[in-house]
Design a protein around this motif. Sequence first.
Motif, PDB file in Angstrom:
ATOM      1  N   LEU A 109      57.573  44.192 -26.337  1.00  0.00           N
ATOM      2  CA  LEU A 109      58.969  44.426 -26.248  1.00  0.00           C
ATOM      3  C   LEU A 109      59.634  43.020 -26.050  1.00  0.00           C
ATOM      4  CD1 LEU A 109      61.609  46.085 -26.888  1.00  0.00           C
ATOM      5  CD2 LEU A 109      61.607  46.595 -24.616  1.00  0.00           C
ATOM      6  N   GLY A 110      59.349  42.331 -25.058  1.00  0.00           N
ATOM      7  CA  GLY A 110      59.744  41.080 -24.603  1.00  0.00           C
ATOM      8  C   GLY A 110      59.591  39.911 -25.539  1.00  0.00           C
ATOM      9  N   TRP A 111      58.348  40.004 -26.075  1.00  0.00           N
ATOM     10  CA  TRP A 111      57.919  39.077 -27.232  1.00  0.00           C
ATOM     11  C   TRP A 111      58.778  39.205 -28.313  1.00  0.00           C
ATOM     12  CZ3 TRP A 111      51.875  40.134 -27.084  1.00  0.00           C
ATOM     13  CH2 TRP A 111      51.561  39.993 -25.645  1.00  0.00           C
ATOM     14  N   VAL A 112      58.947  40.470 -28.801  1.00  0.00           N
ATOM     15  CA  VAL A 112      59.515  40.634 -30.166  1.00  0.00           C
ATOM     16  C   VAL A 112      61.374  40.241 -29.967  1.00  0.00           C
ATOM     17  CG1 VAL A 112      60.746  42.616 -31.430  1.00  0.00           C
ATOM     18  CG2 VAL A 112      58.401  42.490 -30.832  1.00  0.00           C
ATOM     19  N   ARG A 113      61.539  40.552 -28.822  1.00  0.00           N
ATOM     20  CA  ARG A 113      63.201  39.992 -28.328  1.00  0.00           C
ATOM     21  C   ARG A 113      63.260  38.993 -28.249  1.00  0.00           C
ATOM     22  NH1 ARG A 113      64.642  44.586 -24.052  1.00  0.00           N
ATOM     23  NH2 ARG A 113      65.285  46.248 -25.042  1.00  0.00           N
ATOM     24  N   GLN A 114      62.306  38.007 -27.743  1.00  0.00           N
ATOM     25  CA  GLN A 114      62.368  36.327 -27.769  1.00  0.00           C
ATOM     26  C   GLN A 114      62.243  36.072 -29.126  1.00  0.00           C
ATOM     27  OE1 GLN A 114      62.900  34.645 -24.781  1.00  0.00           O
ATOM     28  NE2 GLN A 114      63.414  33.502 -26.373  1.00  0.00           N
ATOM     29  N   ALA A 115      61.294  36.593 -29.876  1.00  0.00           N
ATOM     30  CA  ALA A 115      61.058  36.060 -31.323  1.00  0.00           C
ATOM     31  C   ALA A 115      62.588  36.408 -31.966  1.00  0.00           C
ATOM     32  CB  ALA A 115      60.112  36.686 -32.118  1.00  0.00           C
ATOM     33  N   ALA A 120      65.494  36.462 -30.760  1.00  0.00           N
ATOM     34  CA  ALA A 120      66.578  35.219 -30.194  1.00  0.00           C
ATOM     35  C   ALA A 120      66.249  34.092 -30.677  1.00  0.00           C
ATOM     36  CB  ALA A 120      66.428  35.281 -28.604  1.00  0.00           C
ATOM     37  N   ASP A 121      65.099  33.558 -30.702  1.00  0.00           N
ATOM     38  CA  ASP A 121      64.655  32.254 -31.591  1.00  0.00           C
ATOM     39  C   ASP A 121      65.260  32.157 -32.747  1.00  0.00           C
ATOM     40  OD1 ASP A 121      63.481  31.528 -29.140  1.00  0.00           O
ATOM     41  OD2 ASP A 121      61.682  31.787 -29.583  1.00  0.00           O
ATOM     42  N   ARG A 122      65.087  33.311 -33.614  1.00  0.00           N
ATOM     43  CA  ARG A 122      65.649  33.327 -35.048  1.00  0.00           C
ATOM     44  C   ARG A 122      66.955  33.418 -35.140  1.00  0.00           C
ATOM     45  NH1 ARG A 122      60.708  35.827 -35.648  1.00  0.00           N
ATOM     46  NH2 ARG A 122      61.352  38.100 -35.369  1.00  0.00           N
ATOM     47  N   GLY A 123      67.671  33.352 -34.098  1.00  0.00           N
ATOM     48  CA  GLY A 123      69.322  33.740 -34.216  1.00  0.00           C
ATOM     49  C   GLY A 123      69.758  35.229 -34.326  1.00  0.00           C
ATOM     50  N   GLU A 124      68.817  36.046 -34.204  1.00  0.00           N
ATOM     51  CA  GLU A 124      69.212  37.559 -34.454  1.00  0.00           C
ATOM     52  C   GLU A 124      69.663  38.270 -33.355  1.00  0.00           C
ATOM     53  OE1 GLU A 124      65.390  38.778 -36.027  1.00  0.00           O
ATOM     54  OE2 GLU A 124      65.411  37.619 -37.671  1.00  0.00           O
ATOM     55  N   ARG A 125      69.504  37.688 -32.307  1.00  0.00           N
ATOM     56  CA  ARG A 125      69.968  38.173 -30.834  1.00  0.00           C
ATOM     57  C   ARG A 125      70.920  37.359 -30.320  1.00  0.00           C
ATOM     58  NH1 ARG A 125      66.796  42.784 -29.127  1.00  0.00           N
ATOM     59  NH2 ARG A 125      68.095  42.924 -27.375  1.00  0.00           N
ATOM     60  N   ASP A 126      72.123  37.997 -29.787  1.00  0.00           N
ATOM     61  CA  ASP A 126      73.145  36.858 -28.995  1.00  0.00           C
ATOM     62  C   ASP A 126      72.903  37.331 -27.342  1.00  0.00           C
ATOM     63  OD1 ASP A 126      73.984  36.033 -31.334  1.00  0.00           O
ATOM     64  OD2 ASP A 126      75.533  37.422 -31.734  1.00  0.00           O
ATOM     65  N   ASP A 127      72.065  38.238 -27.184  1.00  0.00           N
ATOM     66  CA  ASP A 127      72.082  38.706 -25.703  1.00  0.00           C
ATOM     67  C   ASP A 127      70.880  38.155 -25.072  1.00  0.00           C
ATOM     68  OD1 ASP A 127      70.431  40.252 -27.261  1.00  0.00           O
ATOM     69  OD2 ASP A 127      70.514  42.035 -26.043  1.00  0.00           O
ATOM     70  N   LEU A 144      68.497  34.363 -24.412  1.00  0.00           N
ATOM     71  CA  LEU A 144      68.502  32.919 -24.589  1.00  0.00           C
ATOM     72  C   LEU A 144      67.335  32.455 -25.476  1.00  0.00           C
ATOM     73  CD1 LEU A 144      69.073  31.450 -21.040  1.00  0.00           C
ATOM     74  CD2 LEU A 144      70.655  31.567 -22.889  1.00  0.00           C
ATOM     75  N   THR A 145      67.587  31.574 -26.276  1.00  0.00           N
ATOM     76  CA  THR A 145      66.312  31.068 -27.078  1.00  0.00           C
ATOM     77  C   THR A 145      65.184  30.242 -26.348  1.00  0.00           C
ATOM     78  OG1 THR A 145      67.354  29.083 -27.635  1.00  0.00           O
ATOM     79  CG2 THR A 145      67.689  30.587 -29.264  1.00  0.00           C
ATOM     80  N   SER A 146      64.141  30.055 -26.641  1.00  0.00           N
ATOM     81  CA  SER A 146      63.160  29.528 -26.045  1.00  0.00           C
ATOM     82  C   SER A 146      63.827  28.044 -25.416  1.00  0.00           C
ATOM     83  CB  SER A 146      61.761  29.401 -26.475  1.00  0.00           C
ATOM     84  OG  SER A 146      61.334  30.502 -26.851  1.00  0.00           O
ATOM     85  N   ALA A 147      64.288  27.440 -26.371  1.00  0.00           N
ATOM     86  CA  ALA A 147      64.666  26.030 -26.327  1.00  0.00           C
ATOM     87  C   ALA A 147      65.861  26.162 -24.998  1.00  0.00           C
ATOM     88  CB  ALA A 147      65.303  25.484 -27.262  1.00  0.00           C
ATOM     89  N   GLN A 167      66.009  28.511 -22.714  1.00  0.00           N
ATOM     90  CA  GLN A 167      65.294  28.644 -21.531  1.00  0.00           C
ATOM     91  C   GLN A 167      64.746  27.479 -20.917  1.00  0.00           C
ATOM     92  OE1 GLN A 167      62.699  31.840 -22.348  1.00  0.00           O
ATOM     93  NE2 GLN A 167      64.304  33.536 -22.418  1.00  0.00           N
ATOM     94  N   ASP A 168      64.146  26.723 -21.723  1.00  0.00           N
ATOM     95  CA  ASP A 168      63.626  25.275 -21.371  1.00  0.00           C
ATOM     96  C   ASP A 168      64.676  24.373 -20.386  1.00  0.00           C
ATOM     97  OD1 ASP A 168      61.026  26.260 -21.928  1.00  0.00           O
ATOM     98  OD2 ASP A 168      60.921  25.029 -23.965  1.00  0.00           O
ATOM     99  N   GLU A 169      65.658  24.517 -21.443  1.00  0.00           N
ATOM    100  CA  GLU A 169      66.749  23.565 -20.936  1.00  0.00           C
ATOM    101  C   GLU A 169      67.374  24.170 -19.652  1.00  0.00           C
ATOM    102  OE1 GLU A 169      71.136  21.699 -22.524  1.00  0.00           O
ATOM    103  OE2 GLU A 169      70.216  23.265 -23.514  1.00  0.00           O
ATOM    104  N   LEU A 170      67.581  25.371 -19.486  1.00  0.00           N
ATOM    105  CA  LEU A 170      67.928  25.922 -18.092  1.00  0.00           C
ATOM    106  C   LEU A 170      67.046  25.617 -17.063  1.00  0.00           C
ATOM    107  CD1 LEU A 170      70.167  27.610 -16.805  1.00  0.00           C
ATOM    108  CD2 LEU A 170      68.933  29.704 -17.856  1.00  0.00           C
ATOM    109  N   ARG A 171      65.877  25.920 -17.335  1.00  0.00           N
ATOM    110  CA  ARG A 171      64.885  25.586 -16.300  1.00  0.00           C
ATOM    111  C   ARG A 171      64.841  24.031 -15.758  1.00  0.00           C
ATOM    112  NH1 ARG A 171      60.869  26.819 -19.222  1.00  0.00           N
ATOM    113  NH2 ARG A 171      60.836  29.062 -19.001  1.00  0.00           N
ATOM    114  N   GLN A 172      65.039  23.258 -16.734  1.00  0.00           N
ATOM    115  CA  GLN A 172      64.987  21.798 -16.511  1.00  0.00           C
ATOM    116  C   GLN A 172      66.277  21.422 -15.777  1.00  0.00           C
ATOM    117  OE1 GLN A 172      64.524  19.948 -20.183  1.00  0.00           O
ATOM    118  NE2 GLN A 172      62.352  20.052 -20.260  1.00  0.00           N
ATOM    119  N   LEU A 173      67.443  22.015 -16.008  1.00  0.00           N
ATOM    120  CA  LEU A 173      68.690  21.901 -15.309  1.00  0.00           C
ATOM    121  C   LEU A 173      68.649  22.360 -13.926  1.00  0.00           C
ATOM    122  CD1 LEU A 173      71.151  22.455 -18.060  1.00  0.00           C
ATOM    123  CD2 LEU A 173      70.568  20.357 -17.072  1.00  0.00           C
ATOM    124  N   ARG A 174      68.005  23.560 -13.646  1.00  0.00           N
ATOM    125  CA  ARG A 174      67.747  24.089 -12.370  1.00  0.00           C
ATOM    126  C   ARG A 174      67.154  23.067 -11.518  1.00  0.00           C
ATOM    127  NH1 ARG A 174      67.293  30.673 -14.019  1.00  0.00           N
ATOM    128  NH2 ARG A 174      69.643  30.943 -14.128  1.00  0.00           N
TER     129      ARG A 174
END
Length: 103
Positions: free
Chosen positions: A41-47, A49-56, A58-61, A63-70
Motif C-alpha cells: 500500500l505504501g509503495w503504491v501510494r508513493q508511486a 505521489a511520484d507521478r503527481g497523482e496524489r497531493d497528500d 510528498l514525492t521521493s524527491a 522526501q530526500d530534500e526534507l531529509r537533507q534539510l533536517r
Amino acid sequence: MPAPRKYPDELRERVIREVRSTGRPIAHVAKDLGVHKEDLLGWVRQAEADRGERDDWLTSAEQDELRQLREVNAELRRANEILRAASVSFAQEIDRPRTRSSR
C-alpha cells in the motif's frame, strides 16, 4: 544511512505494476506475491505521489530534500549551541577583573 530494504526494487516495481495494470485489490496481490499488504500500500501510494497523482504525499524527491534539510538544520543547531557556549565563555573572560602585575 538508511536501513537496508527488505524487498528489492525490482520486486517493488513489479508489484506496483501488477496492482496498477490489473486493478486487483492490494491485499490479494500482496498475498499472491508474498509481500505484506501495508508495505505494498505504501509503495503504491508513493508511486502515485511520484507521478503527481496524489497531493497528500510528498514525492521521493521532496522526501530526500526534507531529509537533507533536517540534517542541515540539526547541524546548524549544534553549531549555534557551540557558538553560544563560546560567547558565554568569552564574555566571562572579558568581565573578570584585571590584576596588575608588580614590576
